[in-house]
Design a protein around this motif. Structure first.
Motif, PDB file in Angstrom:
ATOM      1  N   GLN A 434       0.824  -1.197   0.000  1.00  0.00           N
ATOM      2  CA  GLN A 434       0.000   0.000   0.000  1.00  0.00           C
ATOM      3  C   GLN A 434       0.866   1.258   0.000  1.00  0.00           C
ATOM      4  OE1 GLN A 434      -2.113  -1.113   3.525  1.00  0.00           O
ATOM      5  NE2 GLN A 434      -3.800  -2.081   2.399  1.00  0.00           N
ATOM      6  N   GLU A 435       1.922   1.250   0.780  1.00  0.00           N
ATOM      7  CA  GLU A 435       2.843   2.394   0.780  1.00  0.00           C
ATOM      8  C   GLU A 435       3.430   2.616  -0.604  1.00  0.00           C
ATOM      9  OE1 GLU A 435       4.828   3.109   5.073  1.00  0.00           O
ATOM     10  OE2 GLU A 435       5.509   1.291   4.040  1.00  0.00           O
ATOM     11  N   ALA A 436       3.770   1.526  -1.281  1.00  0.00           N
ATOM     12  CA  ALA A 436       4.351   1.643  -2.616  1.00  0.00           C
ATOM     13  C   ALA A 436       3.369   2.266  -3.603  1.00  0.00           C
ATOM     14  CB  ALA A 436       4.793   0.270  -3.113  1.00  0.00           C
ATOM     15  N   LEU A 437       2.073   2.118  -3.338  1.00  0.00           N
ATOM     16  CA  LEU A 437       1.040   2.703  -4.192  1.00  0.00           C
ATOM     17  C   LEU A 437       0.619   4.093  -3.727  1.00  0.00           C
ATOM     18  CD1 LEU A 437      -1.198  -0.471  -4.717  1.00  0.00           C
ATOM     19  CD2 LEU A 437       0.308   0.597  -6.413  1.00  0.00           C
ATOM     20  N   GLY A 438       1.334   4.650  -2.757  1.00  0.00           N
ATOM     21  CA  GLY A 438       1.024   5.998  -2.284  1.00  0.00           C
ATOM     22  C   GLY A 438      -0.235   6.069  -1.452  1.00  0.00           C
ATOM     23  N   ALA A 439      -0.487   5.042  -0.636  1.00  0.00           N
ATOM     24  CA  ALA A 439      -1.684   5.058   0.202  1.00  0.00           C
ATOM     25  C   ALA A 439      -1.652   6.241   1.159  1.00  0.00           C
ATOM     26  CB  ALA A 439      -1.794   3.761   0.988  1.00  0.00           C
ATOM     27  N   PRO A 450      -5.892   2.638   4.583  1.00  0.00           N
ATOM     28  CA  PRO A 450      -5.804   3.477   3.376  1.00  0.00           C
ATOM     29  C   PRO A 450      -7.151   4.103   3.048  1.00  0.00           C
ATOM     30  CG  PRO A 450      -4.905   1.280   3.005  1.00  0.00           C
ATOM     31  CD  PRO A 450      -5.634   1.227   4.299  1.00  0.00           C
ATOM     32  N   HIS A 451      -7.165   5.408   2.822  1.00  0.00           N
ATOM     33  CA  HIS A 451      -8.403   6.075   2.409  1.00  0.00           C
ATOM     34  C   HIS A 451      -8.420   6.343   0.915  1.00  0.00           C
ATOM     35  CE1 HIS A 451     -10.956   7.142   6.005  1.00  0.00           C
ATOM     36  NE2 HIS A 451     -10.030   6.348   6.474  1.00  0.00           N
ATOM     37  N   TRP A 452      -7.296   6.477   0.298  1.00  0.00           N
ATOM     38  CA  TRP A 452      -7.163   6.463  -1.159  1.00  0.00           C
ATOM     39  C   TRP A 452      -5.696   6.260  -1.484  1.00  0.00           C
ATOM     40  CZ3 TRP A 452      -8.093  11.063   1.443  1.00  0.00           C
ATOM     41  CH2 TRP A 452      -7.121  12.055   1.328  1.00  0.00           C
ATOM     42  N   TYR A 453      -5.421   6.062  -2.770  1.00  0.00           N
ATOM     43  CA  TYR A 453      -4.067   5.771  -3.223  1.00  0.00           C
ATOM     44  C   TYR A 453      -3.642   6.793  -4.260  1.00  0.00           C
ATOM     45  CZ  TYR A 453      -4.649   1.139  -1.061  1.00  0.00           C
ATOM     46  OH  TYR A 453      -4.855   0.106  -0.184  1.00  0.00           O
ATOM     47  N   GLU A 454      -2.532   7.459  -4.004  1.00  0.00           N
ATOM     48  CA  GLU A 454      -2.037   8.458  -4.954  1.00  0.00           C
ATOM     49  C   GLU A 454      -1.653   7.832  -6.294  1.00  0.00           C
ATOM     50  OE1 GLU A 454      -1.974  11.718  -4.836  1.00  0.00           O
ATOM     51  OE2 GLU A 454      -2.852  11.814  -2.815  1.00  0.00           O
ATOM     52  N   ALA A 455      -1.370   6.543  -6.301  1.00  0.00           N
ATOM     53  CA  ALA A 455      -1.063   5.865  -7.561  1.00  0.00           C
ATOM     54  C   ALA A 455      -2.225   5.919  -8.534  1.00  0.00           C
ATOM     55  CB  ALA A 455      -0.674   4.408  -7.296  1.00  0.00           C
ATOM     56  N   ASN A 456      -3.431   6.165  -8.030  1.00  0.00           N
ATOM     57  CA  ASN A 456      -4.610   6.234  -8.887  1.00  0.00           C
ATOM     58  C   ASN A 456      -4.890   7.637  -9.400  1.00  0.00           C
ATOM     59  OD1 ASN A 456      -5.146   3.458  -8.571  1.00  0.00           O
ATOM     60  ND2 ASN A 456      -6.254   3.839  -6.643  1.00  0.00           N
ATOM     61  N   ALA A 457      -3.990   8.583  -9.147  1.00  0.00           N
ATOM     62  CA  ALA A 457      -4.232   9.969  -9.563  1.00  0.00           C
ATOM     63  C   ALA A 457      -4.340  10.110 -11.075  1.00  0.00           C
ATOM     64  CB  ALA A 457      -3.112  10.867  -9.027  1.00  0.00           C
ATOM     65  N   ALA A 458      -3.702   9.196 -11.816  1.00  0.00           N
ATOM     66  CA  ALA A 458      -3.725   9.294 -13.272  1.00  0.00           C
ATOM     67  C   ALA A 458      -4.941   8.625 -13.898  1.00  0.00           C
ATOM     68  CB  ALA A 458      -2.446   8.672 -13.840  1.00  0.00           C
ATOM     69  N   LEU A 459      -5.796   8.033 -13.092  1.00  0.00           N
ATOM     70  CA  LEU A 459      -6.995   7.405 -13.665  1.00  0.00           C
ATOM     71  C   LEU A 459      -7.843   8.449 -14.382  1.00  0.00           C
ATOM     72  CD1 LEU A 459      -8.106   5.157 -10.643  1.00  0.00           C
ATOM     73  CD2 LEU A 459      -7.239   4.334 -12.853  1.00  0.00           C
ATOM     74  N   PRO A 478     -10.306  13.689  -4.879  1.00  0.00           N
ATOM     75  CA  PRO A 478     -11.117  13.185  -5.999  1.00  0.00           C
ATOM     76  C   PRO A 478     -10.666  11.811  -6.457  1.00  0.00           C
ATOM     77  CG  PRO A 478      -9.727  15.029  -6.684  1.00  0.00           C
ATOM     78  CD  PRO A 478      -9.671  14.975  -5.193  1.00  0.00           C
ATOM     79  N   ILE A 479      -9.465  11.427  -6.086  1.00  0.00           N
ATOM     80  CA  ILE A 479      -9.004  10.071  -6.415  1.00  0.00           C
ATOM     81  C   ILE A 479      -9.947   9.035  -5.824  1.00  0.00           C
ATOM     82  CG2 ILE A 479      -7.131   8.408  -6.073  1.00  0.00           C
ATOM     83  CD1 ILE A 479      -5.214  10.821  -5.983  1.00  0.00           C
ATOM     84  N   GLY A 670      -9.590   2.604  -1.449  1.00  0.00           N
ATOM     85  CA  GLY A 670      -9.538   2.888  -0.020  1.00  0.00           C
ATOM     86  C   GLY A 670     -10.890   3.043   0.649  1.00  0.00           C
ATOM     87  N   ARG A 671     -10.837   3.408   1.929  1.00  0.00           N
ATOM     88  CA  ARG A 671     -12.033   3.503   2.752  1.00  0.00           C
ATOM     89  C   ARG A 671     -12.987   4.589   2.283  1.00  0.00           C
ATOM     90  NH1 ARG A 671     -13.409  -0.443   6.160  1.00  0.00           N
ATOM     91  NH2 ARG A 671     -14.590   1.119   7.314  1.00  0.00           N
ATOM     92  N   SER A 672     -12.467   5.646   1.699  1.00  0.00           N
ATOM     93  CA  SER A 672     -13.336   6.729   1.254  1.00  0.00           C
ATOM     94  C   SER A 672     -14.273   6.241   0.156  1.00  0.00           C
ATOM     95  CB  SER A 672     -12.493   7.911   0.773  1.00  0.00           C
ATOM     96  OG  SER A 672     -13.316   9.006   0.444  1.00  0.00           O
ATOM     97  N   ALA A 673     -13.723   5.536  -0.834  1.00  0.00           N
ATOM     98  CA  ALA A 673     -14.564   4.961  -1.889  1.00  0.00           C
ATOM     99  C   ALA A 673     -15.522   3.934  -1.306  1.00  0.00           C
ATOM    100  CB  ALA A 673     -13.690   4.319  -2.964  1.00  0.00           C
ATOM    101  N   PHE A 674     -15.022   3.131  -0.395  1.00  0.00           N
ATOM    102  CA  PHE A 674     -15.822   2.095   0.248  1.00  0.00           C
ATOM    103  C   PHE A 674     -17.061   2.688   0.913  1.00  0.00           C
ATOM    104  CE2 PHE A 674     -16.756  -0.433   4.043  1.00  0.00           C
ATOM    105  CZ  PHE A 674     -16.795  -1.729   3.555  1.00  0.00           C
TER     106      PHE A 674
END
Length: 815
Positions: A434-439, A450-459, A478-479, A670-674
């Motif tokens: 999770q850390e590697a994905l920028g959690a 994790p509430h979101w992952y910075e790795a998903n910023a490019a989605l 917004p991620i 992450g939890r926010s999306a959940f």
């Protein structure tokens, strides 16, 4: 235990006095109150309490405790003197941030049914003429707040209790507590031994010492808090006399960490604007050595900033000075809430600790109801002493977080704002991935989540996510919205490891769980059941998912430590059932989305088709090299599984699923999306959406109750209750303004009148609108009813809706 139990209360401060009154009023008259000091200036926190009762709190429970304290003490007198003077309360804002905060606080009281109003600076100064209106931006007035005379109120309640049979014994220092088996049997003092069926520790900051006598951790820290009295103010001359003491509202300037009250022609000033001052119990004098051991020497240097801020807010103080002051000791806990309830280790040993005068009568009433009736009338899960995880009881943890709570007692805190230290404590086996994905981690129950992952910023989905207001934008990105959309469109991994997992085994495991839960569990091995645990009054203690993994083995997805405590309290004495917390040794990934089957099926020889692995079924199998327990559940409303394995194999499970999912466009979410996804499906969160104050039909969970079962706890209380007869309902609201994502606890208005309050809220990314769930009168809950939510002082239009808001046919889960 005898029909009339022998109750020994340790401590004759205001909590012990209030509890003796509440118990004896309910017919429990064999009550002995033991006090190490004199009566009633005992030397504890009550003896020096300034007595300001402000009712405003984000917790409905704490506001209710304070509201009852106001009600009860207003009716008390002692020798013709008042015990509570309802002068009102006034909070002022000296910053734009605090102005917004008092608007939020006004919303809380509107939700909880306490009258209050927002004021302009001039109106505030009219109420409290000592105020400089140029220094403030607005005010918040609560007419029913006021001043409690703590010693008078304590003695008045003690005298009432004494007339019913209670006895108060001063100068009795408790030196030990005797037990027989796993129950208390007597309290030992330096003046003799007192048999007891029930012992209640109301010892205040001495509570940890009493708890150690039975091996009970009492996680509080004594901290010193500054209080000063000024010299006489000419502006107050003749306004009050020694009898009335005060007529101006009690006042708080929370931006400066200060509160104020009149003392005839002087002003009393309390300050939280200083460094935390923890106090070691072994450094506190015994009352026999010092009449006021809780009153320590005033440290003038710590008060310099407070005095300057006070003169600025109340210019009349410029001609005065501090006449006397002290540092008063009182109790703080790691989460700022009281410690109430029965020990999980020693039956009959109860606690009512870390309780301030503000909440004293309310806590005492709840404790008396709990003892006499078996349950408090007010939900107290936030206060239950058994709420903490083991790691949260470490002395260093309790000390650091209690000190931090002191420092933040008047701070403006966001509902999601975590403590920053000590962290991290509990991390699952996926943490490095999770850390590697920028959690972006927040914390709950000691877990890094994790509430979101910075790795998903490019989605690309990020561009589809609307903005939101300032407060709702905190601890959000917004991620998170993009992660929710990808879950609906492809497949995502959710870390469900922090979910409490319990294993129930033994030849009587089925009968045990059948008796404690509402749904039918007598099903074949491999079945999973959503069920409720109720108390005897039919209130919802928890909601559970229960998987039957073998004839005598069940795995439970629970809500926390209180569920473990409840199950253990009801274990049969013959050893035929065992309950074990398996959370730390296991982990869980939620694999959800329309491509979930395409992800997992190639990894196993087991049949994961809809026909071969139906909804609410469980199976033990392998995914790749990893032995797993897979349960076909979905808390987000999509096809998928909760997949469990042992903690040592967690990283391998993540890697197996992550590698296989690359060609499917898998993401971690992450939890926010959940939270957004679960609200779109109308899935409840216990402790937020429903508590013991609500029955299953009000909460929309009547489907989880099997009335044909021969017996389960709470069943008789449900007689005559149905979906058709309830007078209130948990109701989904759709907010019309997409920027207005509310936070929870806001009042809901119909035709200009507050009728309910919000429980949970989030933006619904699939439906394209903010969602709020709220408790409303049934007559206002019909779909299509226009309502308004008060959000930071403004009214936001919303409409009630039918649930679920997303996929009412359940076609996406059952594919």
């Amino acid at each position: 235990m005898a029909a009339q139990p022998k109750v020994v209360i340790i401590g004759a401060g205001i909590v012990g006095c209030a509890l003796s009154d509440e118990l004896t009023a309910r017919g429990w008259t064999d009550v002995t109150v033991l006090e190490q000091g004199p009566l009633f200036t005992t030397g504890g926190s009550t003896s020096h309490a300034p007595g300001l009762v402000f009712q405003t709190n984000g917790s409905r429970t704490m506001t209710e405790f304070a509201r009852y304290t106001v009600e009860k003490y207003s009716a008390l007198t002692l020798a013709g003197q008042w015990c509570f003077r309802q002068v009102g309360g006034l909070e002022v804002a000296t910053s734009p941030e605090r102005l917004a905060e008092i608007q939020r606080r006004h919303g809380w009281l509107s939700s909880w049914g306490v009258d209050s109003r927002l004021l302009a600076p001039e109106e505030s100064a009219a109420l409290h003429p000592l105020l400089d209106p140029e220094r403030i931006l607005g005010g918040f007035h609560i007419p029913s707040d006021g001043l409690a005379k703590a010693l008078r109120a304590g003695e008045a309640q003690a005298r009432l209790a004494t007339t019913r049979g209670a006895r108060f014994l001063p100068h009795h220092t408790v030196t030990g507590i005797e037990t027989t088996g796993d129950r208390v049997s007597a309290v030992v003092t330096d003046q003799g031994t007192f048999p007891a069926d029930i012992v209640v520790s109301c010892a205040g900051f001495w509570g940890p010492k009493i708890g150690r006598m039975v091996g009970q951790t009492v996680p509080l820290v004594p901290l010193a808090h500054q209080y000063a009295r000024t010299t006489a103010l000419p502006v107050l001359a003749g306004r009050n006399d020694e009898h009335t003491e005060a007529s101006l509202p009690i006042l708080r300037d929370q931006d400066a960490g200060l509160y104020y009250r009149e003392l005839v022609d002087r002003i009393g000033i309390g300050s939280y604007a200083h460094r935390p001052m923890p106090v070691r119990l072994d450094e506190v004098a015994h009352p026999r050595d010092n009449r006021m051991p809780s009153s320590l020497a005033f440290t003038e240097a710590d008060f310099e900033g407070a005095w300057a801020d006070s003169v600025s807010l109340l210019p009349s103080l410029s001609d005065a000075k501090v006449e006397e002051g002290f540092n008063g000791v009182f109790s703080f806990t790691s989460d700022g809430m009281p410690l109430m309830g029965e020990s999980s280790e020693v039956r009959g040993f109860w606690l009512a600790e870390a309780v301030w005068v503000t909440h004293s009568a309310g806590v005492a009433r709840a404790m008396a109801e709990w003892l006499v009736d078996g349950r408090p009338g007010t939900d107290v899960h936030e206060c239950d002493v058994n709420r903490f995880e083991e790691v949260q009881l470490a002395p260093s943890y309790v000390h650091e977080r209690s000190c931090q709570n002191f420092a933040e007692v008047y701070d403006i805190l966001h509902p999601l704002q975590p403590m920053e230290s000590p962290r991290p404590l509990r991390v699952g086996p996926f943490h490095s991935r999770q850390e590697a994905l920028g959690a972006v981690f927040l914390e709950g129950g000691g877990w890094e989540r994790p509430h979101w992952y910075e790795a998903n910023a490019a989605l690309p989905e990020v561009a589809r996510i609307p903005g939101r207001g300032e407060w709702a934008s905190r601890y959000w990105s917004p991620i998170a919205g993009a992660e929710a959309l990808v879950t609906r469109e492809r497949v995502a991994l959710y870390d469900m490891t922090p979910l409490k997992r319990l294993e129930v085994t033994g030849p009587e495991a089925l009968a045990f769980l059948q008796a404690l839960t509402t749904n039918q569990l007598d099903k074949p091995v491999g079945s999973v059941t959503y069920s409720l645990m109720l108390d005897e009054a039919g209130g919802i203690r928890s909601d559970l998912t229960i998987a039957r993994l073998d004839t005598e083995r069940f795995q439970i997805g629970a809500n926390g430590n209180l569920d473990l405590d409840w199950l253990r309290r009801h274990l049969p004495a013959d050893g035929s059932v065992h309950v074990r917390d398996i959370t730390a040794g296991t982990c869980c990934l939620g694999v959800w989305g329309p491509l979930a089957r395409e992800l997992v099926q190639p990894l196993t020889d087991a049949d994961f088709s809809h026909q071969g692995f139906g909804y609410f079924k469980a199976r033990e199998t392998y995914l790749g090299d990893v032995p797993v327990t897979a349960m076909r559940l979905s808390y987000v409303g999509e096809l998928g599984w909760e997949i469990y394995t042992t903690a040592d194999l967690g990283a391998k499970l993540w890697d197996t699923l992550w590698e296989a999912g690359q060609e499917l466009g898998i993401i971690a979410a992450g939890r926010s999306a959940f939270n957004s996804l679960r609200l779109e499906k109308g899935y409840r969160s216990w402790g937020h959406d429903m508590t013991t104050e609500h029955n299953p039909y009000e909460a929309g969970l009547g489907f989880a109750v099997r009335r044909k079962k021969q017996h389960f706890t709470g069943k008789p209380a449900l007689d005559g209750i149905s979906d058709e007869t309830v007078t209130r309902r948990l109701t989904p609201l759709i907010v019309r303004d997409e920027q207005s994502v509310v936070l929870g606890h806001e009042p809901v208005y119909v035709d200009g009148h507050p009728v309910g309050y919000v429980t949970s809220a989030a933006y619904g990314y699939t439906i394209g609108a903010p969602i709020a769930y709220a408790w409303l009168p049934a007559r206002h809950a019909a779909p299509g009813t226009p309502v308004e939510i008060e959000y930071f002082g403004a009214r936001v239009a919303a409409v009630t809706a039918a649930e679920p808001l997303f996929d009412p046919e359940m076609s996406r889960i059952r594919r």
